[in-house]
Design a protein around this motif. Structure first.
Motif, PDB file in Angstrom:
ATOM      1  N   ASP A  76       0.818  -1.214   0.000  1.00  0.00           N
ATOM      2  CA  ASP A  76       0.000   0.000   0.000  1.00  0.00           C
ATOM      3  C   ASP A  76       0.852   1.264   0.000  1.00  0.00           C
ATOM      4  O   ASP A  76       1.955   1.289   0.560  1.00  0.00           O
ATOM      5  CB  ASP A  76      -0.894   0.042   1.242  1.00  0.00           C
ATOM      6  N   TYR A  77       0.314   2.329  -0.595  1.00  0.00           N
ATOM      7  CA  TYR A  77       0.973   3.625  -0.589  1.00  0.00           C
ATOM      8  C   TYR A  77       1.113   4.121   0.854  1.00  0.00           C
ATOM      9  O   TYR A  77       0.180   4.019   1.651  1.00  0.00           O
ATOM     10  CB  TYR A  77       0.165   4.623  -1.414  1.00  0.00           C
ATOM     11  N   GLU A  78       2.254   4.652   1.186  1.00  0.00           N
ATOM     12  CA  GLU A  78       2.507   5.144   2.540  1.00  0.00           C
ATOM     13  C   GLU A  78       2.196   6.636   2.610  1.00  0.00           C
ATOM     14  O   GLU A  78       2.920   7.471   2.065  1.00  0.00           O
ATOM     15  CB  GLU A  78       3.968   4.890   2.925  1.00  0.00           C
ATOM     16  N   TYR A  79       1.095   6.963   3.290  1.00  0.00           N
ATOM     17  CA  TYR A  79       0.688   8.359   3.400  1.00  0.00           C
ATOM     18  C   TYR A  79       1.573   9.110   4.395  1.00  0.00           C
ATOM     19  O   TYR A  79       2.174   8.521   5.299  1.00  0.00           O
ATOM     20  CB  TYR A  79      -0.778   8.456   3.838  1.00  0.00           C
ATOM     21  N   SER A  80       1.629  10.417   4.209  1.00  0.00           N
ATOM     22  CA  SER A  80       2.448  11.272   5.047  1.00  0.00           C
ATOM     23  C   SER A  80       1.584  11.936   6.121  1.00  0.00           C
ATOM     24  O   SER A  80       0.463  11.500   6.402  1.00  0.00           O
ATOM     25  CB  SER A  80       3.145  12.312   4.170  1.00  0.00           C
ATOM     26  N   ILE A 127      -5.642  15.089   1.647  1.00  0.00           N
ATOM     27  CA  ILE A 127      -6.907  14.515   1.186  1.00  0.00           C
ATOM     28  C   ILE A 127      -7.634  13.905   2.383  1.00  0.00           C
ATOM     29  O   ILE A 127      -7.001  13.502   3.366  1.00  0.00           O
ATOM     30  CB  ILE A 127      -6.700  13.445   0.090  1.00  0.00           C
ATOM     31  N   PRO A 128      -8.974  13.807   2.313  1.00  0.00           N
ATOM     32  CA  PRO A 128      -9.720  13.178   3.417  1.00  0.00           C
ATOM     33  C   PRO A 128      -9.755  11.652   3.273  1.00  0.00           C
ATOM     34  O   PRO A 128      -9.616  11.119   2.171  1.00  0.00           O
ATOM     35  CB  PRO A 128     -11.122  13.768   3.249  1.00  0.00           C
ATOM     36  N   ILE A 152       1.680  13.071   0.580  1.00  0.00           N
ATOM     37  CA  ILE A 152       0.214  13.141   0.591  1.00  0.00           C
ATOM     38  C   ILE A 152      -0.276  12.714   1.969  1.00  0.00           C
ATOM     39  O   ILE A 152      -0.055  11.584   2.402  1.00  0.00           O
ATOM     40  CB  ILE A 152      -0.404  12.242  -0.494  1.00  0.00           C
ATOM     41  N   ALA A 153      -0.924  13.632   2.669  1.00  0.00           N
ATOM     42  CA  ALA A 153      -1.465  13.348   3.994  1.00  0.00           C
ATOM     43  C   ALA A 153      -2.931  12.953   3.872  1.00  0.00           C
ATOM     44  O   ALA A 153      -3.700  13.608   3.166  1.00  0.00           O
ATOM     45  CB  ALA A 153      -1.314  14.566   4.892  1.00  0.00           C
ATOM     46  N   ASN A 154      -3.296  11.896   4.563  1.00  0.00           N
ATOM     47  CA  ASN A 154      -4.652  11.351   4.539  1.00  0.00           C
ATOM     48  C   ASN A 154      -5.280  11.636   5.900  1.00  0.00           C
ATOM     49  O   ASN A 154      -4.945  10.999   6.889  1.00  0.00           O
ATOM     50  CB  ASN A 154      -4.539   9.836   4.279  1.00  0.00           C
ATOM     51  N   VAL A 155      -6.193  12.630   5.983  1.00  0.00           N
ATOM     52  CA  VAL A 155      -6.678  13.106   7.282  1.00  0.00           C
ATOM     53  C   VAL A 155      -8.137  12.731   7.524  1.00  0.00           C
ATOM     54  O   VAL A 155      -8.899  12.482   6.592  1.00  0.00           O
ATOM     55  CB  VAL A 155      -6.515  14.638   7.404  1.00  0.00           C
TER      56      VAL A 155
END
Length: 248
Positions: A76-80, A127-128, A152-155
């Motif tokens: 999986d992509y590792e979000y920041s 991004i949410p 890319i931060a996933n919040v």
């Protein structure tokens, strides 16, 4: 962790240049021309397992995307995080420049925005976690591998993320057709975040209320709105233009 396939020569090449873990590389049998040899060379230097596969298998891995005879198996992509994005700007001695995507649902739009943002020197994208496109194979392909170079931060909540950015002295500019000012009539200098809304609904009410400024792009044709990635590109490069003129 789930696994996914990254397909296409450009995305796979960018993936191999990054430090992301690649579990296996699949090469179409007999397809050893052009950039494929560079891909194989980098994979060998990183001791990545290389396996030949027939076209049918690669077609299955690509899930409708154009694979150009190559696929890479990755986790999986590792979000920041927002903190890491701000730290990136600080390490470059630059004002933070962040893109916030408010429920962008189309993975092609997400990929195109990531690609533009990376080219323009954006420090990160927020991004949410819900009701929005996530980073997947289509995003890798559409971004031409730019996701490997973009934080890319996933919040959980975009409004809360905006509050956090404001605490760090960023100004928040929302793209909205009801905005008072055209984007080229307002200063976009300093630490800023641009907010791009959903393809159909635009900015949500709460997010719109959180913005310091609402800016618009002039529409003189018969169609009243631009594609989200096109609108993002115009605004991102206005920031680039204004900063360039400031340095002259």
């Amino acid at each position: 962790m789930n696994e996914q396939y990254i397909v296409g020569r450009n995305p796979v090449l960018e993936l191999l240049k990054s430090d992301k873990q690649v579990d296996k590389l699949y090469i179409q049998k007999g397809d050893l021309h052009g950039s494929i040899n560079k891909i194989i060379g980098i994979a060998k230097s990183r001791n990545i397992i290389i396996q030949q596969a027939d076209k049918a298998k690669l077609d299955s891995m690509a899930n409708g995307n154009i694979h150009q005879g190559v696929a890479a198996l990755v986790t999986d992509y590792e979000y920041s995080t927002i903190d890491k994005i701000l730290d990136k700007a600080k390490s470059r001695n630059e004002d933070p420049f962040i893109i916030i995507l408010d429920e962008i649902e189309d993975t092609h739009n997400l990929g195109a925005i990531v690609r533009t943002a990376e080219c323009a020197g954006v420090h990160g994208i927020i991004i949410p976690k819900r009701r929005a496109a996530m980073v997947n194979q289509t995003v890798y392909k559409t971004s031409a591998g730019a996701v490997e170079h973009m934080l890319i931060a996933n919040v959980n909540n975009i409004s809360s993320a905006i509050d956090e950015l404001k605490k760090n002295r960023l100004w928040i500019y929302g793209a909205d057709m009801g905005g008072e000012d055209y984007y080229f009539d307002i200063s976009l200098l300093g630490p800023i975040a641009l907010v791009i809304g959903n393809e159909g609904k635009g900015l949500s009410r709460l997010v719109k209320e959180k913005c310091d400024f609402l800016i618009k792009i002039p529409m003189v044709g018969k169609i009243s709105s631009l594609n989200a990635s096109a609108a993002a590109s115009i605004l991102i490069y206005e920031v680039v233009k204004q900063n360039h003129e400031k340095r002259k």
